[in-house]
Scaffold this motif. Structure first.
Motif, PDB file in Angstrom:
ATOM      1  N   PRO A   7       0.996  -1.258   0.081  1.00 17.26           N
ATOM      2  CA  PRO A   7       0.054  -0.247   0.062  1.00 17.26           C
ATOM      3  C   PRO A   7       0.656   1.174  -0.112  1.00 17.26           C
ATOM      4  O   PRO A   7       1.759   1.293   0.566  1.00 17.26           O
ATOM      5  N   ARG A   8       0.263   2.228  -0.642  1.00 17.95           N
ATOM      6  CA  ARG A   8       1.235   3.717  -0.955  1.00 17.95           C
ATOM      7  C   ARG A   8       0.128   4.844  -1.150  1.00 17.95           C
ATOM      8  O   ARG A   8      -0.779   4.848  -1.760  1.00 17.95           O
ATOM      9  N   VAL A   9       0.426   5.652  -0.273  1.00 19.68           N
ATOM     10  CA  VAL A   9      -0.301   7.030  -0.381  1.00 19.68           C
ATOM     11  C   VAL A   9       0.544   7.897  -1.356  1.00 19.68           C
ATOM     12  O   VAL A   9       1.688   8.510  -0.920  1.00 19.68           O
ATOM     13  N   GLN A  10       0.014   8.151  -2.383  1.00 20.96           N
ATOM     14  CA  GLN A  10       0.748   9.093  -3.391  1.00 20.96           C
ATOM     15  C   GLN A  10       0.597  10.454  -2.765  1.00 20.96           C
ATOM     16  O   GLN A  10      -0.377  11.177  -2.775  1.00 20.96           O
ATOM     17  N   LEU A  11       1.948  11.087  -2.605  1.00 18.57           N
ATOM     18  CA  LEU A  11       2.058  12.293  -2.065  1.00 18.57           C
ATOM     19  C   LEU A  11       2.871  13.186  -3.065  1.00 18.57           C
ATOM     20  O   LEU A  11       2.732  14.230  -3.501  1.00 18.57           O
ATOM     21  N   GLY A  12       4.262  12.646  -3.343  1.00 19.94           N
ATOM     22  CA  GLY A  12       5.324  13.199  -4.084  1.00 19.94           C
ATOM     23  C   GLY A  12       5.066  13.120  -5.644  1.00 19.94           C
ATOM     24  O   GLY A  12       4.279  12.586  -6.143  1.00 19.94           O
ATOM     25  N   LEU A  13       5.949  14.063  -6.174  1.00 20.15           N
ATOM     26  CA  LEU A  13       6.002  13.972  -7.498  1.00 20.15           C
ATOM     27  C   LEU A  13       7.230  13.502  -7.994  1.00 20.15           C
ATOM     28  O   LEU A  13       8.492  13.935  -8.058  1.00 20.15           O
ATOM     29  N   PHE A  14       7.186  12.163  -8.613  1.00 19.97           N
ATOM     30  CA  PHE A  14       8.535  11.375  -8.896  1.00 19.97           C
ATOM     31  C   PHE A  14       8.585  10.950 -10.402  1.00 19.97           C
ATOM     32  O   PHE A  14       7.388  10.766 -10.826  1.00 19.97           O
ATOM     33  N   PRO A  15       9.656  10.845 -10.953  1.00 20.66           N
ATOM     34  CA  PRO A  15      10.911  10.952 -10.415  1.00 20.66           C
ATOM     35  C   PRO A  15      11.332  12.303 -10.160  1.00 20.66           C
ATOM     36  O   PRO A  15      10.998  13.301 -10.674  1.00 20.66           O
ATOM     37  N   THR A  16      12.289  12.544  -9.073  1.00 18.26           N
ATOM     38  CA  THR A  16      12.859  14.014  -8.774  1.00 18.26           C
ATOM     39  C   THR A  16      13.959  14.105  -9.896  1.00 18.26           C
ATOM     40  O   THR A  16      14.496  13.186 -10.402  1.00 18.26           O
ATOM     41  N   PRO A  17      14.400  15.413 -10.259  1.00 19.14           N
ATOM     42  CA  PRO A  17      15.179  15.583 -11.292  1.00 19.14           C
ATOM     43  C   PRO A  17      16.625  15.102 -10.795  1.00 19.14           C
ATOM     44  O   PRO A  17      17.057  15.090  -9.778  1.00 19.14           O
ATOM     45  N   MET A  18      17.544  14.792 -12.008  1.00 19.57           N
ATOM     46  CA  MET A  18      18.783  14.568 -11.812  1.00 19.57           C
ATOM     47  C   MET A  18      19.510  15.730 -12.705  1.00 19.57           C
ATOM     48  O   MET A  18      19.416  15.962 -13.752  1.00 19.57           O
ATOM     49  N   GLN A  19      20.230  16.508 -11.847  1.00 19.03           N
ATOM     50  CA  GLN A  19      20.766  17.822 -12.479  1.00 19.03           C
ATOM     51  C   GLN A  19      22.399  17.534 -12.552  1.00 19.03           C
ATOM     52  O   GLN A  19      23.098  17.250 -11.582  1.00 19.03           O
ATOM     53  N   HIS A  20      22.995  18.161 -13.575  1.00 17.95           N
ATOM     54  CA  HIS A  20      24.391  18.140 -13.722  1.00 17.95           C
ATOM     55  C   HIS A  20      24.845  19.612 -13.347  1.00 17.95           C
ATOM     56  O   HIS A  20      24.381  20.547 -13.891  1.00 17.95           O
ATOM     57  N   VAL A  21      25.929  19.503 -12.529  1.00 20.37           N
ATOM     58  CA  VAL A  21      26.533  20.893 -12.200  1.00 20.37           C
ATOM     59  C   VAL A  21      27.887  20.679 -12.280  1.00 20.37           C
ATOM     60  O   VAL A  21      28.756  19.922 -11.474  1.00 20.37           O
ATOM     61  N   ALA A  22      28.528  21.667 -13.035  1.00 20.27           N
ATOM     62  CA  ALA A  22      29.738  21.788 -13.308  1.00 20.27           C
ATOM     63  C   ALA A  22      30.718  22.120 -12.217  1.00 20.27           C
ATOM     64  O   ALA A  22      31.750  21.461 -11.780  1.00 20.27           O
ATOM     65  N   HIS A  29      33.181  19.383  -8.333  1.00 21.30           N
ATOM     66  CA  HIS A  29      33.042  19.791  -9.714  1.00 21.30           C
ATOM     67  C   HIS A  29      32.362  18.500 -10.456  1.00 21.30           C
ATOM     68  O   HIS A  29      32.677  17.286 -10.020  1.00 21.30           O
ATOM     69  N   HIS A  30      31.518  18.670 -11.557  1.00 19.55           N
ATOM     70  CA  HIS A  30      31.120  17.684 -12.483  1.00 19.55           C
ATOM     71  C   HIS A  30      30.356  16.838 -11.342  1.00 19.55           C
ATOM     72  O   HIS A  30      30.650  15.716 -11.467  1.00 19.55           O
TER      73      HIS A  30
END
Length: 332
Positions: A7-22, A29-30
């Motif tokens: 059982p699961r109560v849907q609350l979040g918005l998934f998938p959460t982003p994966m962000q590249h930061v140099a 770095h990277h």
């Protein structure tokens, strides 16, 4: 997916982003950032994942009261109280120490939670006290559901087993067959769930995990993580996890000039709001050990916006900012 039967109560918005930061900050770095500060429910944070399964399990079992062990600044306890408010479940939060001005505590109370204090500064007193409250409620005819600190139970860890599938999919989208994940660890449910999810779904050889322990010594929390990972894997229909992982000590890194600089640069370069309790400590460790880790490296942001706000308010109040101060101080 192995989670589909739970059982699961849907609350979040998934998938959460994966962000590249140099260039996230000096020494960082990277990096790939797994932005679990952007889970989309209330003020966000990775504990939304845990709340979805804990709350659903409590409802499935016919509970009428959640009894949660959570400190004054517990993001998890506050999120649980907010999520439970819409279901009719009562919440009793048992905290260590004494009342103090934490935003998370104020949110818990605003959402309707009754908060009790153990009178001890020992964090372990919370779970002892919460179990006593649950036993008393049960004796009085209520149907309590006990929730350990941080929701670190096999059920709660299932939220991060689901996150493991997100991670593997996002790495595949970037044509990355392997990665090292670094994440802050408090109660240990997050890392336990990731270990279980990767193992059950056959991706144990794709990811190495480094947990940065922020509140307890690695020797204290490591057995708890290992046991929770095994039980979570069994709950999902698999055996014990085989992902390579280790726990390192990050307790000393949350405050001071180095942490302040990392937190400031993370905000400016990526919009990441790093709290001093979890993320700042883990980022300091990562900056010190970045060269040792295999590329690519994923830093898993846990959220912590309320704790970050507490720190900012205190810092600005001490500097006199917000009471008419202008000029150079406003850029502190």
């Amino acid at each position: 997916m192995a989670l589909d039967h739970l059982p699961r109560v849907q609350l979040g918005l998934f998938p959460t982003p994966m962000q590249h930061v140099a260039d996230l900050a000096p020494g960082l770095h990277h990096l790939l950032l797994k932005r679990d500060d952007l889970t989309g429910f209330a003020w966000g944070g990775n504990k939304v994942r845990t709340v979805e399964f804990v709350l659903a399990d409590a409802l499935e079992r016919g509970a009428d009261t959640l009894v949660v062990a959570g400190g004054p600044g517990s993001n998890f306890a506050a999120l649980l109280a907010v999520a439970a408010a819409a279901t009719g479940l009562a919440v009793r939060q048992v905290s260590y120490g004494s009342p103090r001005g934490a935003a998370a505590l104020a949110v818990s109370r605003r959402a309707g939670a009754e908060v009790f204090f153990t009178g001890s500064d020992d964090r372990q007193s919370m779970e002892v006290g919460a179990r006593e409250v649950a036993e008393r409620l049960g004796a009085e005819g209520a149907r309590p559901y006990f929730v350990p600190r941080g929701g670190a139970s096999p059920v709660g860890a299932c939220g991060f087993a689901a996150a493991a599938a997100e991670l593997v999919s996002q790495l595949a989208e970037r044509d990355l067959p392997r990665a090292t994940v670094v994440l802050p660890v408090g109660s240990g449910g997050s890392i336990a769930g990731l270990l279980a999810g990767l193992g059950v779904n056959g991706h144990a050889d794709q990811v190495d995990i480094v947990g940065v322990s922020v509140s307890r010594s690695p020797s204290e929390v490591e057995p708890c993580i290992a046991a929770c990972a095994v039980e979570t894997a069994r709950l999902l229909g698999g055996s014990g996890p085989s992902t390579r992982w280790r726990l390192v000590d990050g307790r000393a890194g949350g405050t001071g000039p180095v942490a302040d600089r990392l937190v400031r640069e993370a905000l400016r370069h990526s919009g990441l709001v790093a709290d001093p309790v979890y993320n700042a400590k883990a980022l300091v460790w990562l900056a010190d050990h970045r060269a040792e880790l295999r590329e690519p490296t994923v830093y898993w942001s846990t959220g912590g916006a309320l704790a970050a706000a507490d720190t900012l308010i205190t810092t600005f109040a001490e500097a006199g900012i917000g009471s008419g101060a202008v000029g150079a101080e406003a850029n502190t």
